[in-house]
Design an enzyme around this catalytic site. Structure first.
Site, PDB file in Angstrom:
ATOM      1  N   PRO A  16       0.947  -1.371  -0.031  1.00 22.67           N
ATOM      2  CA  PRO A  16       0.063  -0.145  -0.063  1.00 22.67           C
ATOM      3  C   PRO A  16       0.943   1.407  -0.406  1.00 22.67           C
ATOM      4  CG  PRO A  16      -0.181  -1.503   2.140  1.00 22.67           C
ATOM      5  CD  PRO A  16       0.299  -1.929   1.429  1.00 22.67           C
ATOM      6  N   MET A  17       0.365   2.431  -0.976  1.00 23.63           N
ATOM      7  CA  MET A  17       2.083   3.540  -1.386  1.00 23.63           C
ATOM      8  C   MET A  17       0.767   4.529  -1.526  1.00 23.63           C
ATOM      9  SD  MET A  17       4.578   2.219  -3.304  1.00 23.63           S
ATOM     10  CE  MET A  17       3.568   1.040  -4.559  1.00 23.63           C
ATOM     11  N   GLN A  69      -6.184  -1.638   3.155  1.00 23.66           N
ATOM     12  CA  GLN A  69      -5.090  -1.346   4.070  1.00 23.66           C
ATOM     13  C   GLN A  69      -6.006   0.115   4.883  1.00 23.66           C
ATOM     14  OE1 GLN A  69      -1.700   1.444   4.644  1.00 23.66           O
ATOM     15  NE2 GLN A  69      -0.847  -0.595   5.647  1.00 23.66           N
ATOM     16  N   CYS A  99       2.743   3.319   8.850  1.00 20.47           N
ATOM     17  CA  CYS A  99       3.285   5.103   8.689  1.00 20.47           C
ATOM     18  C   CYS A  99       3.266   5.728   9.746  1.00 20.47           C
ATOM     19  CB  CYS A  99       1.845   5.188   7.717  1.00 20.47           C
ATOM     20  SG  CYS A  99       1.857   6.900   6.976  1.00 20.47           S
ATOM     21  N   GLY A 212      13.148  -2.705   1.153  1.00 17.89           N
ATOM     22  CA  GLY A 212      14.279  -2.969  -0.286  1.00 17.89           C
ATOM     23  C   GLY A 212      14.407  -3.888  -1.776  1.00 17.89           C
ATOM     24  N   GLY A 233       7.053  -2.853  -3.045  1.00 21.30           N
ATOM     25  CA  GLY A 233       6.601  -1.175  -3.597  1.00 21.30           C
ATOM     26  C   GLY A 233       6.739  -0.711  -3.609  1.00 21.30           C
TER      27      GLY A 233
END
Length: 331
Positions: A16-17, A69, A99, A212, A233
């Site tokens: 989720p971004m 989310q 977050c 990463g 991500g």
């Protein structure tokens, strides 16, 4: 979709971004992988309860399997938001405990919840009781001065005690004091070994790792080390064809089948429908800029979309014209 199927899809997921993984992005990603689990941007529980639900929660059925989310720290609100989300058809509800943004901290949720495992347990217990689909948690290995080797196992033990068995662990601390949200994605060091240690310490839990991971090779190595899932991500967003086009074959053992060019062609009817409903081309194509990253013509593709997608009347032909920069050089 059964819980077992959702769990299997979680072998590879797209993180989720915020501002990135909206419904247009997810539709685009789904055309590249039929099996990876896709996540929405974080939506706060109060927004779901009181806001424009169709705008916040609506999605195309093609996106399945897809997880919502949620952000929040009030068990009653989170349970109600989860119920509403399930009515929209989401396959999983995920609680954000990772977050680090200022807005999230001021609302007493996100990564700051790493400091209050009992509250997280109350929240997910209420959500789990409210909905029939899996409830999961995305967390960090700790925040600020916490010792991850102490806090993470305690967090997992306390929260899993209420029946939550799937955690996605971002293998970095979050520094709520002193680092910006952007810096928190890069500066705190990764600690994959700690997450792998948790996998041994909690054999009954389903643990996915995040942070990463930049290639399918890296994802496969982590799965081979015993983790149940890998969440990717920024690499999945910026170089989607490198991550998602081969994911079905390499991660799920299913045929891949589509090329990057195929996916662009398949996006055209979706784009046409979006524009017919009053949308703008750039709302969709902004997610497609990295499609040909590393290939001849990629710069022309990006430039043409960037310069033309925002113009009045821009439609599918802009995408076809941009695609020619790639196909001409491939011929």
């Amino acid at each position: 979709m059964t819980a077992a199927q959702v769990r299997h899809a979680g072998r590879l997921s797209v993180a989720p971004m915020m501002d990135w993984t909206d419904r247009h992005c997810r539709y685009f990603h789904r055309l590249m992988s039929r099996h990876a689990l896709l996540y929405t941007e974080m939506v706060t529980a109060p927004a779901v309860i009181h806001g424009d639900r169709d705008r916040l929660l609506g999605f195309d059925p093609t996106e399945h399997p897809v997880a919502l989310q949620l952000g929040g720290s009030d068990p009653v609100q989170l349970a109600e938001a989860a119920r509403i989300a399930v009515d929209y058809g989401y396959d999983e509800i995920n609680l954000n405990c990772g977050c680090p943004s200022d807005r999230v901290q001021s609302g007493s949720f996100g990564a700051i919840l790493m400091e209050n495992a009992p509250l997280v347990a109350q929240c997910v217990a209420a959500m789990k009781q409210a909905v029939p689909v899996p409830v999961t948690v995305k967390c960090r290995i700790g925040v600020d001065d916490q010792d991850p080797h102490e806090i993470l196992p305690d967090f997992l033990a306390r929260v899993s005690a209420v029946g939550i068995d799937h955690f996605i662990i971002h293998a970095r601390k979050a520094w709520l004091q002193g680092l910006s949200p952007k810096e928190n994605r890069d500066i705190p060091p990764l600690d994959y070994d700690l997450v792998l240690e948790m996998n041994g310490l909690f054999p009954g839990l389903n643990l996915s790792i995040n942070g990463g991971v930049n290639s399918l090779d890296e994802a496969i190595a982590l799965l081979d080390n015993g983790l149940d899932g890998v969440m990717i991500g920024r690499a999945a967003y910026h170089t989607p064809s490198e991550i998602l086009l081969d994911a079905d074959e390499r991660i799920f053992g299913q045929p891949a089948g589509r090329t990057a060019e195929d996916v662009v062609e398949l996006m055209l009817p979706y784009i046409e429908n979006h524009i017919a409903q009053g949308g703008r081309l750039g709302q969709v194509t902004r997610h497609m800029l990295g499609m040909f990253q590393g290939r001849p013509g990629a710069r022309g593709w990006r430039r043409h979309l960037s310069e033309n997608a925002h113009k009045d009347g821009a439609g599918p032909q802009v995408v076809l014209d941009a695609l020619e920069y790639v196909t001409r050089l491939a011929a």
